[in-house]
Motif scaffolding. Structure first.
Motif, PDB file in Angstrom:
ATOM      1  N   PRO A 230      34.093  49.556  33.238  1.00 29.19           N
ATOM      2  CA  PRO A 230      34.896  48.566  33.985  1.00 29.19           C
ATOM      3  C   PRO A 230      34.183  47.230  34.158  1.00 29.19           C
ATOM      4  N   LYS A 231      32.896  47.254  34.485  1.00 28.93           N
ATOM      5  CA  LYS A 231      32.171  46.002  34.694  1.00 28.93           C
ATOM      6  C   LYS A 231      31.936  45.269  33.378  1.00 28.93           C
ATOM      7  N   MET A 232      31.524  45.998  32.368  1.00 27.67           N
ATOM      8  CA  MET A 232      31.198  45.351  31.099  1.00 27.67           C
ATOM      9  C   MET A 232      32.415  44.756  30.407  1.00 27.67           C
ATOM     10  N   MET A 233      33.584  45.366  30.633  1.00 21.87           N
ATOM     11  CA  MET A 233      34.810  44.852  30.024  1.00 21.87           C
ATOM     12  C   MET A 233      35.647  44.047  31.008  1.00 21.87           C
ATOM     13  N   ASN A 234      35.113  43.802  32.205  1.00 18.63           N
ATOM     14  CA  ASN A 234      35.774  42.971  33.220  1.00 18.63           C
ATOM     15  C   ASN A 234      37.184  43.488  33.523  1.00 18.63           C
ATOM     16  N   LEU A 235      37.235  44.790  33.854  1.00 14.62           N
ATOM     17  CA  LEU A 235      38.516  45.428  34.136  1.00 14.62           C
ATOM     18  C   LEU A 235      38.481  46.087  35.505  1.00 14.62           C
ATOM     19  N   LYS A 236      39.576  45.949  36.237  1.00 15.36           N
ATOM     20  CA  LYS A 236      39.724  46.596  37.540  1.00 15.36           C
ATOM     21  C   LYS A 236      41.149  47.111  37.682  1.00 15.36           C
ATOM     22  N   GLY A 237      41.302  48.078  38.594  1.00 11.66           N
ATOM     23  CA  GLY A 237      42.635  48.588  38.879  1.00 11.66           C
ATOM     24  C   GLY A 237      42.808  50.015  38.414  1.00 11.66           C
ATOM     25  N   ASN A 238      43.922  50.583  38.826  1.00 10.30           N
ATOM     26  CA  ASN A 238      44.251  51.963  38.463  1.00 10.30           C
ATOM     27  C   ASN A 238      45.208  51.986  37.284  1.00 10.30           C
ATOM     28  N   PRO A 239      45.037  52.931  36.384  1.00  8.74           N
ATOM     29  CA  PRO A 239      45.948  53.028  35.236  1.00  8.74           C
ATOM     30  C   PRO A 239      47.367  53.368  35.679  1.00  8.74           C
ATOM     31  N   GLN A 240      48.331  52.772  35.042  1.00  7.54           N
ATOM     32  CA  GLN A 240      49.722  53.142  35.274  1.00  7.54           C
ATOM     33  C   GLN A 240      50.039  54.427  34.514  1.00  7.54           C
ATOM     34  N   LEU A 241      51.107  55.077  34.937  1.00  6.33           N
ATOM     35  CA  LEU A 241      51.483  56.350  34.344  1.00  6.33           C
ATOM     36  C   LEU A 241      52.772  56.217  33.555  1.00  6.33           C
TER      37      LEU A 241
ATOM     38  N   MET B 201      39.529  53.290  28.843  1.00  7.69           N
ATOM     39  CA  MET B 201      39.735  54.282  29.891  1.00  7.69           C
ATOM     40  C   MET B 201      38.374  54.720  30.411  1.00  7.69           C
ATOM     41  N   SER B 202      38.291  54.826  31.755  1.00  5.80           N
ATOM     42  CA  SER B 202      37.030  55.181  32.391  1.00  5.80           C
ATOM     43  C   SER B 202      37.298  55.849  33.726  1.00  5.80           C
ATOM     44  N   MET B 203      36.390  56.710  34.129  1.00  5.52           N
ATOM     45  CA  MET B 203      36.457  57.290  35.461  1.00  5.52           C
ATOM     46  C   MET B 203      36.359  56.202  36.519  1.00  5.52           C
TER      47      MET B 203
ATOM     48  N   VAL C  37      38.246  55.650  40.744  1.00  6.11           N
ATOM     49  CA  VAL C  37      37.514  55.723  42.010  1.00  6.11           C
ATOM     50  C   VAL C  37      37.100  54.314  42.427  1.00  6.11           C
ATOM     51  N   ASP C  38      36.705  54.154  43.675  1.00  7.67           N
ATOM     52  CA  ASP C  38      36.224  52.856  44.147  1.00  7.67           C
ATOM     53  C   ASP C  38      34.914  52.493  43.456  1.00  7.67           C
ATOM     54  N   ASP C  39      34.648  51.177  43.391  1.00  8.08           N
ATOM     55  CA  ASP C  39      33.464  50.702  42.672  1.00  8.08           C
ATOM     56  C   ASP C  39      32.169  51.324  43.185  1.00  8.08           C
ATOM     57  N   ASP C  40      32.044  51.461  44.502  1.00  4.68           N
ATOM     58  CA  ASP C  40      30.789  51.938  45.077  1.00  4.68           C
ATOM     59  C   ASP C  40      30.860  53.403  45.504  1.00  4.68           C
ATOM     60  N   ALA C  41      31.895  54.114  45.075  1.00  7.59           N
ATOM     61  CA  ALA C  41      32.060  55.510  45.492  1.00  7.59           C
ATOM     62  C   ALA C  41      31.246  56.422  44.583  1.00  7.59           C
ATOM     63  N   PRO C  42      30.316  57.207  45.144  1.00  5.56           N
ATOM     64  CA  PRO C  42      29.564  58.153  44.311  1.00  5.56           C
ATOM     65  C   PRO C  42      30.454  59.324  43.901  1.00  5.56           C
TER      66      PRO C  42
END
Length: 325
Positions: free
Chosen positions: A120-131, A148-150, A154-159
């Motif tokens: 997400p960070k390297m490709m400058n992408l945020k948000g949840n995927p649509q279904l 596509m990524s985990m 989840v939230d950016d800082d969520a372990p």
């Protein structure tokens, strides 16, 4: 199993008959003893043969059958034996370089590092995927590459504090429940190491080949060698090695220094009998562009740093063509 039962019963009855003669004594005792010994050995041989056959059948049933990802023609794994060698940076820029070299090809990116997603960070992408209507996730897209990524879930800082079964379930969703459309290449950013995730992916889907990223440092080379051996054990072609951070190039004077040693990956590639696909320098521009979400292949396509990834992509395609020939 039927062979084992019939063979074992016959040998048992014959052995009992020979033993009864042996117990009575007399001139036939020596011959009976030899007969008994022969039948015992025959019995053991039949047992071993039946056991080997059963084990072979169980192994054949136990191994999962590889099922292709819908719409994906070739899957490329970008892996490393350990973390911190620039694997994710290489995966992202390799995907973009494949598309830059072959504009007619469709390329996707899958971040399989469930615990530490970087895509997400390297490709400058945020948000949840649509279904979709059938509850399949739609990839997020930037620079023309569906991703596509985990990290999208989840939230950016969520372990992600999960046990193995939960990780395998999440991985299965990333592999099977994403609507990729039609892709010529799906580049998979693998987690470091040689554990459950690696085995699940390599045994679940057909893999065109694996690219192993390492630095020239001896410690990294040891783990890269283990990674290559793992892929061979699961019958995944190793396309070759990438020597990342090969030299440090001073941004002011341009002097190059081999901080992690020189030509370590080349020597390892020779010993493994695989190709050295390319060298990527340790350069501040690669780090800065990755942190901004503007990979160097798209933000500075004419730079020497971008050229190293473009050459890497060309080498990967050549190896794929060689394997297909």
């Amino acid at each position: 199993m039927a062979l084992f039962a019939r063979g074992g019963l016959c040998c048992f009855l014959e052995t009992r008959a020979a033993t009864s003669v042996l117990l009575r004594g007399g001139p036939q005792m020596k011959a009976a003893f030899a007969r008994c010994l022969h039948l015992t050995r025959r019995h053991r041989a039949l047992d071993a043969e039946a056991l080997a056959q059963r084990q072979k059948q169980q192994m054949a049933r136990g191994l999962p059958k590889r099922k292709a990802i819908a719409g994906v023609r070739q899957v490329l794994l970008v892996a490393s034996g350990k973390g911190g060698v620039g694997k994710s940076t290489t995966a992202v820029n390799l995907a973009l370089a494949l598309m830059a070299n072959q504009p007619s090809k469709a390329v996707g990116l899958l971040d399989a590092d469930v615990y530490g997603p970087s895509l997400p960070k390297m490709m400058n992408l945020k948000g949840n995927p649509q279904l979709t209507e059938d509850n399949r996730m739609l990839p997020l897209t930037n620079y023309g590459v569906p991703c596509m990524s985990m990290g999208f879930l989840v939230d950016d800082d969520a372990p992600i504090v999960w046990r193995g079964l939960m990780v395998m379930s999440a991985l299965d969703k990333l592999l099977r429940q994403v609507e990729w459309g039609s892709l010529d290449y799906l580049v998979v950013d693998m987690p470091p190491g040689t554990g459950d995730v690696q085995l699940t992916i390599t045994q679940s889907i057909p893999i065109a080949g694996a690219v192993i990223v390492t630095t020239p440092q001896d410690v990294a080379l040891l783990d890269a060698s283990r990674g290559a051996q793992m892929f061979r054990k699961v019958n995944v072609p190793v396309l070759g090695l990438v020597q990342n951070m090969s030299t440090f190039e001073c941004p002011k004077c341009g002097q190059q220094t081999a901080i992690f040693g020189s030509d370590g990956a080349r020597r390892l590639a020779d010993s493994l009998g695989v190709a050295l696909l390319g060298d990527v320098p340790l350069h501040v521009q690669i780090r800065q562009t990755s942190d901004r979400g503007e990979p160097v292949v798209v933000s500075s396509p004419g730079s020497p740093q971008a050229l190293s990834y473009l050459n890497l992509a060309s080498a990967v395609v050549r190896r794929l063509d060689e394997l297909a020939a």
